[in-house]
Design a protein around this motif. Structure first.
Motif, short mmCIF file in Angstrom:
data_model
loop_
_atom_site.label_atom_id
_atom_site.label_comp_id
_atom_site.label_asym_id
_atom_site.label_seq_id
_atom_site.Cartn_x
_atom_site.Cartn_y
_atom_site.Cartn_z
N ALA A 166 0.93 -1.14 0.01
CA ALA A 166 -0.03 0.14 -0.05
C ALA A 166 0.99 1.19 0.12
O ALA A 166 1.97 1.50 0.71
CB ALA A 166 -0.88 -0.04 1.42
N VAL A 167 0.38 2.32 -0.87
CA VAL A 167 1.16 3.47 -0.77
C VAL A 167 0.25 4.73 -0.59
O VAL A 167 -0.27 5.39 -1.54
CB VAL A 167 1.85 3.53 -2.17
CG1 VAL A 167 2.58 5.02 -1.99
CG2 VAL A 167 2.91 2.53 -2.45
N PRO A 168 0.15 4.85 0.86
CA PRO A 168 -1.01 5.70 1.14
C PRO A 168 -0.39 7.25 1.23
O PRO A 168 -1.30 8.15 0.95
CB PRO A 168 -1.34 5.58 2.46
CG PRO A 168 -0.21 4.71 3.18
CD PRO A 168 0.45 4.06 2.16
N CYS A 188 -4.09 -4.03 5.50
CA CYS A 188 -2.90 -3.62 4.44
C CYS A 188 -2.10 -2.52 5.43
O CYS A 188 -2.27 -2.72 6.55
CB CYS A 188 -3.63 -3.32 3.05
SG CYS A 188 -4.49 -1.64 3.58
N GLY A 189 -1.21 -1.95 4.56
CA GLY A 189 -0.68 -0.89 5.41
C GLY A 189 -1.38 0.20 5.94
O GLY A 189 -0.77 0.85 6.83
N ARG A 190 -2.41 0.08 5.85
CA ARG A 190 -3.43 1.43 6.10
C ARG A 190 -4.25 0.90 7.41
O ARG A 190 -4.53 1.76 7.97
CB ARG A 190 -4.50 1.59 5.16
CG ARG A 190 -4.05 2.46 3.88
CD ARG A 190 -5.32 2.77 3.19
NE ARG A 190 -4.88 2.91 1.82
CZ ARG A 190 -4.75 1.97 0.73
NH1 ARG A 190 -5.15 0.85 1.13
NH2 ARG A 190 -4.24 2.31 -0.50
N ASP A 211 0.40 0.07 -4.68
CA ASP A 211 -1.05 0.01 -4.64
C ASP A 211 -1.50 1.60 -4.28
O ASP A 211 -1.11 2.23 -3.14
CB ASP A 211 -1.57 -0.68 -3.78
CG ASP A 211 -3.15 -0.96 -3.56
OD1 ASP A 211 -3.40 -2.03 -4.07
OD2 ASP A 211 -3.74 0.16 -3.45
#
Lengths: 352, 352
Positions: free
Chosen positions: A55-57, B265-267, A79
């Protein structure tokens, strides 16, 4: 029987065309925590994971992608939702693929910036449509959900095609398995881009395995699907194991043991469940494609498991070891596992 | 979309026609141990099992069937190989169905005795062909294994039809999933008898779930299959849970919670895996068809899980409870499960 699809490349992994169906997973670490993310990617790659997504938030997450990439051996996909700057940064950091829906990026000029750069660096983009995050206007339309998923995907596809970009991969996920099956079956006939299969929010381990196996398995049986991700609310290592088991069950990939074992019945005289678990555990990391059978009784066992390269069958206080249906050795029950290991090791040597 | 099939009845359970796809299992107790067998059948029936099968390897096992039958509430099927006398005894003991391949019984007059009695008492017979125990002459023929399974089944069917018996159900099992899928797809077009689906020797829990879900799920997705048995090298209670999960995943049956949860996920800021497990565990026995979502983040969670009747989404040190996509309550993380239980209980009351 397999649907014909275009071939693309994520790093050194081919997807589509005549490439084997590949297994992906996604990190559940905070991407900004490089150490934790790299550690998880290594664990997943040891389990066989062929492509990893993170994930690339935010900007910070995008900026560490190069650092992560340097420390891992499998291709990495970023993502990204909504923010074109994150996509540009991710590409500049050297990632191998994007998951991004161009229709959600906003201004045309920003989409163009991302697509131009992706084209230049040959970075494929996965259009990832999800039943839960459909565009509002589509979601509110009358009609079948699977058709809406397809419609949404085609809209994103058109944006990319209009920019002369065709390194495209598509997914149409839903937590409703029949919706997901229908959507993929429809789009499979409309475009020839490779398809990434998955059931979203599949749930905890056992339910998730079942839903993913039904959805992904049905499509693969019909020849549809070029890469898969099993999504589980679990350690993602389980996603990788499950992905390969689905592919193995359809003879699409070979990886390690193919263990067959009977369900035990009133005829069974040994503790078969434990014996099968011990064999599975002991030989989990064997990487030769050997079919091993663990059967309850010597009457039906060796015959029913003729296709197995090697097997054990239980008796009364004793057991049998067989190869291709022929009993080769009779041993006391307490030495059964040990004797099996011995014969199995001999067999493995033949694979060299 | 569902294949049209004849309807038969095993006790009070309808199979085929417009009947819901039913879930079966098999005891792994020694049938002669009446107490253990009855105990296991009750456990399976509590888990939802609708039809139970027991092995009948000898006369003693056949003779206790009436005693078992008296103590249980679900229909019972006697699994018999080769010996016509066991079949006659089982029918006389009041069993509800037979699993028996008439071609393996031997003399014509003995087959006739069994079939005549089964007809008189309206006891259906399942022809259960298994790749591992094909007739020798068929097994040695050239050709495709799935076609041989079909050929074998049709031979047994003909024996019964020639005796004017048509309370027939058919299974064509293999531990090779594509073989099993192909065999069922072929026979589905040839006869209209109801089909009992299963992957044989599917293996230990996770592998077995995957293989069974792929095989059974693919066929059900294509509209093929009237009753199923998931066969696992595990406590058969798991077979029953898995059977219903497969059917639920295809919206063919409703039973208890439909839990959806995201893969983290990373979030994700909360311990989602444990939260989902706790919700699953706590509400395992709820028998209303409620869809519950357990989602990692409040940004995407409620929206992605709009279809859920109720859900939890995690935040930073706090969480949200939502219904049909609308957040109805915000709570401290440590009270999240408790608050969820409260709202969930309110919701359940609405189902009465």
């Amino acid at each position: 029987m397999k649907r014909e699809s275009k071939k693309i490349r994520i790093g050194n992994v081919e997807i589509g065309g005549n490439a084997p169906v590949s297994v992906q997973s996604m990190c559940n670490t905070d991407t900004r925590d490089v150490q934790a993310t790299v550690r998880q990617i290594k664990e997943l790659s040891d389990a066989g994971c062929e492509i990893i997504r993170v994930a690339v938030p935010d900007k910070e997450a995008a900026q560490v992608l190069g650092d992560i990439k340097k420390q891992i051996k499998i291709p990495i996909i970023a993502d990204i939702h909504f923010d074109w700057r994150l996509a540009v940064e991710a590409i500049n950091q050297g990632i191998d693929g994007l998951r991004l829906n161009p229709g959600n990026i906003g201004k045309r000029e920003n989409i163009e910036k991302v697509v131009k750069l992706a084209k230049e660096k040959e970075i494929p983009i996965r259009i990832g449509v999800n039943a839960g995050s459909l565009e509002k206007e589509l979601a509110q339309e009358e009609g079948d959900l699977s058709q809406k998923l397809v419609k949404s995907a085609l809209k994103h596809v058109k944006i990319l095609e209009d920019l002369d970009f065709n390194l495209i991969k598509i997914s149409l996920k839903s937590s409703d398995v029949p919706v997901m099956i229908d959507a993929y079956r429809q789009i499979a006939d409309i475009v020839d881009y490779p398809l990434h299969l998955g059931v979203t929010e599949a749930g905890t381990l056992k339910r998730g395995l079942i839903k993913s196996s039904v959805g992904i398995g049905t499509l693969l049986s019909l020849g549809i699907g070029d890469t898969i991700r099993v999504s589980l609310t679990e350690n993602p290592v389980e996603e990788v194991y499950a992905g390969f088991e689905i592919l193995k069950s359809l003879n699409l990939r070979q990886k390690g043991l193919n263990l067959i074992s009977c369900p035990t019945c009133g005829r069974c005289q040994i503790d078969l469940i434990n014996l099968a678990k011990q064999v599975e555990e002991k030989f989990r990391n064997i990487d030769k494609p050997v079919t091993v059978a663990v059967m309850g009784c010597a009457v039906n066992g060796p015959g029913e498991a003729k296709s197995a390269d090697i097997g054990i069958a239980g008796g009364i206080n004793e057991g049998y070891i067989f190869k291709k249906g022929e009993i080769i050795r009779k041993v006391n029950e307490k030495n059964l596992l040990l004797a099996f290991e011995e014969e199995f090791s001999k067999l493995l040597l033949e694979y060299h």
